[in-house]
Design a protein around this motif. Structure first.
Motif, PDB file in Angstrom:
ATOM      1  N   ARG A  32       0.809  -1.220   0.000  1.00 36.51           N
ATOM      2  CA  ARG A  32       0.000   0.000   0.000  1.00 36.51           C
ATOM      3  C   ARG A  32       0.845   1.275   0.000  1.00 36.51           C
ATOM      4  O   ARG A  32       0.518   2.229  -0.717  1.00 36.51           O
ATOM      5  CB  ARG A  32      -0.893  -0.034   1.250  1.00 36.51           C
ATOM      6  CG  ARG A  32      -1.962   1.002   1.294  1.00 36.51           C
ATOM      7  CD  ARG A  32      -2.711   0.863   2.603  1.00 36.51           C
ATOM      8  NE  ARG A  32      -3.601  -0.273   2.627  1.00 36.51           N
ATOM      9  CZ  ARG A  32      -4.918  -0.199   2.434  1.00 36.51           C
ATOM     10  NH1 ARG A  32      -5.486   0.956   2.209  1.00 36.51           N
ATOM     11  NH2 ARG A  32      -5.674  -1.283   2.487  1.00 36.51           N
ATOM     12  N   ASP A  38      -5.875   3.700  -4.109  1.00 31.35           N
ATOM     13  CA  ASP A  38      -6.891   4.755  -4.169  1.00 31.35           C
ATOM     14  C   ASP A  38      -6.327   6.021  -4.813  1.00 31.35           C
ATOM     15  O   ASP A  38      -6.988   7.051  -4.869  1.00 31.35           O
ATOM     16  CB  ASP A  38      -7.469   5.047  -2.770  1.00 31.35           C
ATOM     17  CG  ASP A  38      -6.397   5.169  -1.712  1.00 31.35           C
ATOM     18  OD1 ASP A  38      -5.201   4.995  -2.041  1.00 31.35           O
ATOM     19  OD2 ASP A  38      -6.749   5.429  -0.550  1.00 31.35           O
ATOM     20  N   SER A 151     -12.182 -18.147  -6.477  1.00 31.53           N
ATOM     21  CA  SER A 151     -13.243 -18.090  -5.462  1.00 31.53           C
ATOM     22  C   SER A 151     -12.765 -18.692  -4.141  1.00 31.53           C
ATOM     23  O   SER A 151     -11.822 -19.471  -4.106  1.00 31.53           O
ATOM     24  CB  SER A 151     -14.466 -18.888  -5.943  1.00 31.53           C
ATOM     25  OG  SER A 151     -14.124 -20.253  -6.098  1.00 31.53           O
ATOM     26  N   TRP A 152     -13.410 -18.295  -3.061  1.00 33.50           N
ATOM     27  CA  TRP A 152     -13.261 -18.912  -1.731  1.00 33.50           C
ATOM     28  C   TRP A 152     -11.775 -19.116  -1.376  1.00 33.50           C
ATOM     29  O   TRP A 152     -11.324 -20.230  -1.079  1.00 33.50           O
ATOM     30  CB  TRP A 152     -13.986 -20.254  -1.689  1.00 33.50           C
ATOM     31  CG  TRP A 152     -15.469 -20.198  -1.864  1.00 33.50           C
ATOM     32  CD1 TRP A 152     -16.208 -19.211  -2.461  1.00 33.50           C
ATOM     33  CD2 TRP A 152     -16.421 -21.187  -1.451  1.00 33.50           C
ATOM     34  NE1 TRP A 152     -17.539 -19.532  -2.438  1.00 33.50           N
ATOM     35  CE2 TRP A 152     -17.703 -20.741  -1.835  1.00 33.50           C
ATOM     36  CE3 TRP A 152     -16.315 -22.422  -0.813  1.00 33.50           C
ATOM     37  CZ2 TRP A 152     -18.862 -21.469  -1.578  1.00 33.50           C
ATOM     38  CZ3 TRP A 152     -17.457 -23.155  -0.576  1.00 33.50           C
ATOM     39  CH2 TRP A 152     -18.718 -22.681  -0.944  1.00 33.50           C
TER      40      TRP A 152
END
Ligand code: NAP
Length: 286
Positions: A32, A38, A151-152
């Protein structure tokens, strides 16, 4: 080859870095601070400065329920930052591997979704990830991209369903877990190997990648508890017993025929993956 991996503090990014470094591939991990998603301008600049041959974009806004209240932020991170990364990749001739989700589909019926089936996300997170897919297609006219729906997800570095269930099971005799949502668990250690193979190839396209086999959340919980040697009883219940802010798809079955067509090996069965994951947890004292 130099590969830039985003989201290295998350489950998947952590294992992708581990696999690439294990293969001796020059790897730059973005977190980040260096690449705040963002902020699309800084995100783009990070890619241009790093000048990788490939980007494996694992980072995402993944708080599915919170996304219903933070739609703009979720869209900025999952769609606009992805557009910035894809645009920068196109500019420098880098390949892009974008990780997407089963949540791009409506999750109705019982059939396995093929990669070209109609998309229709049932929540804000799914819509933002689908917008990320569109951004990749728009920005990379060269076609040098992979869109990989999984997924999952569970891995050693971060929170996930299996860890949560094992935490509860330590102190409880019985648990209720939903059994009307069906899909395939995905072990990041297995998926990371496939993503590294893809980044090293030219077999661009849209893929579905999960461990083999399907189960409900209740079956996954019961298997993890059994393998851990605990006796906690799992009682299957319907989703209506656990209302969540974001709607969850009931059918997350993803067809893996795209992997066969692309000449990639399918991932091992989900029960085998859970077994290896528990061994990995045990090795770090969990
Ligand atoms: N988890 C699942 O069940 C699942 C299912 C289907 C698809 N996927 C997709 O698979 C990929 C990997 O998921 P995962 O489970 O590894 O996710 P995760 O563990 O939640 O990790 C998310 C990563 O994204 C980073 N990130 C979030 N917001 C950011 C921001 N504003 N700027 C920079 N970095 C930011 C996080 O950094 P911080 O540590 O700093 O927050 C973290 O490294 C994602 O693309 C996700 O959409 C996940």
């Amino acid at each position: 080859m130099k590969v830039l991996v985003t989201g290295v503090t998350g489950q998947l990014g952590y294992d992708v870095v581990r696999v690439l470094r294990g293969r001796g591939v020059g790897t730059v991990g973005a977190a980040r601070a260096g690449m705040p998603l963002d902020d699309s301008a800084r995100t783009r600049a990070f890619v241009l400065e790093t000048r990788p041959d490939a980007v494996i974009h694992c980072a995402a806004y993944t708080a599915v329920d919170r996304a219903e209240d933070e739609r703009e932020l979720c869209h900025a991170i999952n769609a606009e930052a992805t557009r910035a990364i894809a645009g920068a990749c196109e500019e420098i001739g880098a390949k892009l591997v974008y990780i997407s989700t089963d949540y791009v589909f409506p999750g109705t019926g019982e059939a396995f979704y093929e990669t070209d089936d109609e998309t229709a996300p049932c929540n804000a997170y799914g819509a933002s990830k689908l917008a990320g897919e569109s951004a990749v297609r728009d920005a990379m006219k060269s076609g040098r991209f992979f869109i990989v729906r999984t997924s999952w997800v569970f891995g050693i570095h971060g929170r996930n369903f299996i860890r949560t269930i094992l935490g509860f099971a330590k102190t409880r005799d019985a648990l209720t877990v939903v059994d009307d949502q069906v899909g395939s668990p995905t072990y990041t250690a297995d998926l990371a190997e496939l993503l590294a193979d893809m980044a090293d190839s030219e077999k661009y396209g849209v893929y579905h990648a999960t461990n083999e086999g399907v189960c409900s959340w209740a079956e996954l919980a019961a298997e993890a508890i059994r393998l851990r040697g605990l006796s906690t009883k799992v009682t299957p219940v319907s989703s209506e017993m656990y209302p969540t802010k974001a709607v969850r798809p009931k059918n997350s079955r993803l067809s893996k025929s795209s992997l066969d067509r692309g000449g990639f090996r399918r991932l091992p069965d989900w029960k085998d993956a859970v077994k290896r994951y528990l061994a990995e947890l045990k090795a770090i004292g969990e």
